[in-house]
Motif scaffolding. Structure first.
Motif, PDB file in Angstrom:
ATOM      1  N   ILE A 291     -24.312 -20.172  15.592  1.00 16.21           N
ATOM      2  CA  ILE A 291     -25.528 -20.647  16.266  1.00 16.21           C
ATOM      3  C   ILE A 291     -25.289 -22.096  16.669  1.00 16.21           C
ATOM      4  O   ILE A 291     -24.717 -22.870  15.907  1.00 16.21           O
ATOM      5  N   PHE A 292     -25.733 -22.471  17.859  1.00 12.57           N
ATOM      6  CA  PHE A 292     -25.629 -23.867  18.255  1.00 12.57           C
ATOM      7  C   PHE A 292     -26.992 -24.397  18.674  1.00 12.57           C
ATOM      8  O   PHE A 292     -27.691 -23.784  19.466  1.00 12.57           O
ATOM      9  N   LEU A 293     -27.369 -25.520  18.112  1.00 16.67           N
ATOM     10  CA  LEU A 293     -28.477 -26.338  18.593  1.00 16.67           C
ATOM     11  C   LEU A 293     -27.993 -27.777  18.651  1.00 16.67           C
ATOM     12  O   LEU A 293     -27.301 -28.245  17.744  1.00 16.67           O
ATOM     13  N   GLY A 294     -28.350 -28.481  19.721  1.00 19.04           N
ATOM     14  CA  GLY A 294     -27.994 -29.885  19.839  1.00 19.04           C
ATOM     15  C   GLY A 294     -28.882 -30.780  19.001  1.00 19.04           C
ATOM     16  O   GLY A 294     -29.774 -30.324  18.277  1.00 19.04           O
ATOM     17  N   PRO A 295     -28.667 -32.103  19.091  1.00 20.01           N
ATOM     18  CA  PRO A 295     -29.347 -33.047  18.177  1.00 20.01           C
ATOM     19  C   PRO A 295     -30.864 -32.978  18.221  1.00 20.01           C
ATOM     20  O   PRO A 295     -31.509 -32.925  17.169  1.00 20.01           O
ATOM     21  N   GLU A 296     -31.464 -33.019  19.411  1.00 15.29           N
ATOM     22  CA  GLU A 296     -32.925 -33.035  19.498  1.00 15.29           C
ATOM     23  C   GLU A 296     -33.518 -31.734  18.973  1.00 15.29           C
ATOM     24  O   GLU A 296     -34.496 -31.737  18.202  1.00 15.29           O
ATOM     25  N   ALA A 297     -32.940 -30.610  19.379  1.00 12.29           N
ATOM     26  CA  ALA A 297     -33.458 -29.316  18.928  1.00 12.29           C
ATOM     27  C   ALA A 297     -33.250 -29.135  17.422  1.00 12.29           C
ATOM     28  O   ALA A 297     -34.088 -28.538  16.743  1.00 12.29           O
ATOM     29  N   LEU A 298     -32.142 -29.649  16.894  1.00 11.73           N
ATOM     30  CA  LEU A 298     -31.902 -29.555  15.451  1.00 11.73           C
ATOM     31  C   LEU A 298     -32.969 -30.343  14.681  1.00 11.73           C
ATOM     32  O   LEU A 298     -33.437 -29.891  13.629  1.00 11.73           O
ATOM     33  N   ALA A 299     -33.359 -31.505  15.189  1.00 11.27           N
ATOM     34  CA  ALA A 299     -34.384 -32.298  14.506  1.00 11.27           C
ATOM     35  C   ALA A 299     -35.694 -31.521  14.395  1.00 11.27           C
ATOM     36  O   ALA A 299     -36.332 -31.495  13.337  1.00 11.27           O
ATOM     37  N   VAL A 300     -36.090 -30.853  15.482  1.00  8.38           N
ATOM     38  CA  VAL A 300     -37.316 -30.051  15.472  1.00  8.38           C
ATOM     39  C   VAL A 300     -37.166 -28.861  14.537  1.00  8.38           C
ATOM     40  O   VAL A 300     -38.066 -28.538  13.750  1.00  8.38           O
ATOM     41  N   PHE A 301     -36.015 -28.201  14.632  1.00 10.03           N
ATOM     42  CA  PHE A 301     -35.729 -27.028  13.798  1.00 10.03           C
ATOM     43  C   PHE A 301     -35.773 -27.401  12.316  1.00 10.03           C
ATOM     44  O   PHE A 301     -36.345 -26.685  11.503  1.00 10.03           O
ATOM     45  N   ARG A 302     -35.183 -28.547  11.935  1.00  6.16           N
ATOM     46  CA  ARG A 302     -35.155 -28.964  10.536  1.00  6.16           C
ATOM     47  C   ARG A 302     -36.563 -29.178   9.990  1.00  6.16           C
ATOM     48  O   ARG A 302     -36.880 -28.764   8.879  1.00  6.16           O
ATOM     49  N   ARG A 303     -37.419 -29.825  10.788  1.00  4.69           N
ATOM     50  CA  ARG A 303     -38.791 -30.052  10.328  1.00  4.69           C
ATOM     51  C   ARG A 303     -39.519 -28.733  10.111  1.00  4.69           C
ATOM     52  O   ARG A 303     -40.244 -28.556   9.121  1.00  4.69           O
ATOM     53  N   ARG A 304     -39.335 -27.799  11.023  1.00  4.00           N
ATOM     54  CA  ARG A 304     -39.994 -26.497  10.895  1.00  4.00           C
ATOM     55  C   ARG A 304     -39.484 -25.755   9.664  1.00  4.00           C
ATOM     56  O   ARG A 304     -40.262 -25.160   8.914  1.00  4.00           O
ATOM     57  N   GLU A 305     -38.183 -25.798   9.445  1.00  7.26           N
ATOM     58  CA  GLU A 305     -37.605 -25.114   8.293  1.00  7.26           C
ATOM     59  C   GLU A 305     -38.013 -25.777   6.978  1.00  7.26           C
ATOM     60  O   GLU A 305     -38.231 -25.100   5.979  1.00  7.26           O
ATOM     61  N   ALA A 306     -38.138 -27.103   6.987  1.00  2.31           N
ATOM     62  CA  ALA A 306     -38.579 -27.798   5.767  1.00  2.31           C
ATOM     63  C   ALA A 306     -39.980 -27.340   5.374  1.00  2.31           C
ATOM     64  O   ALA A 306     -40.272 -27.153   4.186  1.00  2.31           O
ATOM     65  N   ALA A 307     -40.853 -27.140   6.367  1.00  7.22           N
ATOM     66  CA  ALA A 307     -42.196 -26.654   6.067  1.00  7.22           C
ATOM     67  C   ALA A 307     -42.160 -25.233   5.525  1.00  7.22           C
ATOM     68  O   ALA A 307     -42.844 -24.904   4.549  1.00  7.22           O
ATOM     69  N   THR A 308     -41.330 -24.381   6.138  1.00 11.15           N
ATOM     70  CA  THR A 308     -41.247 -22.977   5.723  1.00 11.15           C
ATOM     71  C   THR A 308     -40.680 -22.848   4.316  1.00 11.15           C
ATOM     72  O   THR A 308     -41.244 -22.158   3.457  1.00 11.15           O
ATOM     73  N   TRP A 309     -39.546 -23.510   4.064  1.00 16.37           N
ATOM     74  CA  TRP A 309     -38.917 -23.408   2.750  1.00 16.37           C
ATOM     75  C   TRP A 309     -39.733 -24.145   1.691  1.00 16.37           C
ATOM     76  O   TRP A 309     -39.771 -23.739   0.533  1.00 16.37           O
ATOM     77  N   GLY A 310     -40.386 -25.239   2.081  1.00 16.56           N
ATOM     78  CA  GLY A 310     -41.238 -25.941   1.131  1.00 16.56           C
ATOM     79  C   GLY A 310     -42.369 -25.058   0.641  1.00 16.56           C
ATOM     80  O   GLY A 310     -42.710 -25.056  -0.546  1.00 16.56           O
ATOM     81  N   GLU A 311     -42.943 -24.282   1.546  1.00 15.48           N
ATOM     82  CA  GLU A 311     -43.990 -23.339   1.158  1.00 15.48           C
ATOM     83  C   GLU A 311     -43.450 -22.299   0.186  1.00 15.48           C
ATOM     84  O   GLU A 311     -44.119 -21.931  -0.791  1.00 15.48           O
ATOM     85  N   ALA A 312     -42.211 -21.819   0.444  1.00 12.75           N
ATOM     86  CA  ALA A 312     -41.599 -20.839  -0.457  1.00 12.75           C
ATOM     87  C   ALA A 312     -41.357 -21.439  -1.839  1.00 12.75           C
ATOM     88  O   ALA A 312     -41.553 -20.772  -2.865  1.00 12.75           O
TER      89      ALA A 312
END
Length: 321
Positions: A291-312
């Motif tokens: 999978i490839f995401l560049g810097p800006e998209a990775l920053a958004v993706f990381r925040r979304r994943e932090a919320a998802t995994w934090g809930e778990a």
């Protein structure tokens, strides 16, 4: 996750590949791996380091620094000089899980790292020793409930995808499981193969050779679809465990303040690697999705994943010190 990430990447990859920034490393680059050799992160890091060596004209050396669920490696990179010569191949734990799992961290995943590129993802497999009298998830849950005490399950350590996958499985099924953390996948797998621990959750590429050799039995994989490496193994949803859609992923980040030309060069080279047939075939054989995401998209993706995994993490009640 793969479909979402690939869709987001479509507009990014050609631009990254077309860029020709001036930055070049002038001495070897250290790619810090936050777990011991032989684990799932290592299986992404080493072929990536080899290809980056060819692309950058300087050795890129995988440097395994395990401990504290990846936090020791994260701290090392967060404190490194932001010159492009020290990078972190982070798993989901360091960038998205540990901030909810640990009371305190020696770094801030948002503030102390520069996103470079998302590299790969893989489902988590539930594997058991062949001596376990269960061939389905339902049979495994029933067997675990019949034990006199909670059944230990191994993982690569606190905060790893295997740990959280196991805790979510426990909360969804009511199976009386107890986490047995190790300092990496390799020592955990050794004990499961030997029968000292009877079950383990880990990204699929790590136990795959043992599954293929018959030394472990895979009961299910996480994620929305079956793993191409284990097409006969059902997803947890197919096995009756709804709501277990956790997928491990790996990304390259650098220290905060990494200059834009450095980020552009590194993201561009990783984008070219992501497009190559040999990279896709190499990872695909291991059950890993490139999978490839560049810097800006990775920053958004990381925040979304932090919320998802934090809930778990919060739902499972898991904590680590």
């Amino acid at each position: 996750m793969r479909r979402r990430a690939l869709a987001a990447a479509l507009g990014l990859l050609p631009a990254a590949a077309a860029a020709q920034p001036a930055w070049r490393p002038d001495h070897p680059v250290r790619l810090v791996v936050p777990f011991p050799p032989g684990g799932p992160t290592d299986l992404v890091a080493r072929p990536l380091a080899q290809r980056l060596t060819e692309a950058l004209g300087q050795p890129v050396l995988a440097d395994n620094r395990g401990g504290a669920g990846g936090n020791l490696a994260g701290e090392l990179v967060a404190r490194a000089a932001p010159d492009g010569h020290t990078l972190l191949l982070s798993n989901v734990g360091v960038l998205a899980v540990n901030q909810a799992l640990y009371r305190t961290l020696p770094f801030d995943p948002e503030r102390d790292f520069t996103p470079v590129a998302l590299v790969a993802g893989a489902p988590v497999a539930l594997v058991v020793h062949p001596g376990v009298p269960a061939r389905t998830v339902a049979e495994f849950v029933a067997w675990a409930k019949a034990q006199a005490s909670p059944l230990p399950y191994a993982s690569a350590g606190a905060g790893t995808p295997g740990h959280l996958a196991g805790e979510l499985f426990r909360s969804l099924t009511g199976a009386p499981l107890q986490h047995a953390p190790y300092r990496g996948s390799a020592p955990a797998l050794q004990d499961v193969v030997a029968g000292y621990v009877r079950a383990m959750f880990d990204p699929v590429q790590s136990p795959l050779p043992q599954i293929e050799a018959g030394r472990l039995r895979a009961l299910a994989v996480s994620g929305a679809s079956r793993s191409p490496a284990l097409p006969a193994v059902p997803t947890l949803a197919e096995a009756g465990v709804a709501g277990h859609d956790m997928v491990a992923w790996w990304a390259v980040v650098g220290p905060a303040g990494l200059p834009a030309p450095v980020v552009a060069r590194l993201a561009g080279e990783i984008g070219r690697i992501a497009e190559s047939a040999d990279w896709q075939e190499r990872l695909g054989r291991l059950g890993i999705s490139p999978i490839f995401l560049g810097p800006e998209a990775l920053a958004v993706f990381r925040r979304r994943e932090a919320a998802t995994w934090g809930e778990a993490v919060r739902a499972s009640g898991a904590k680590a010190e």
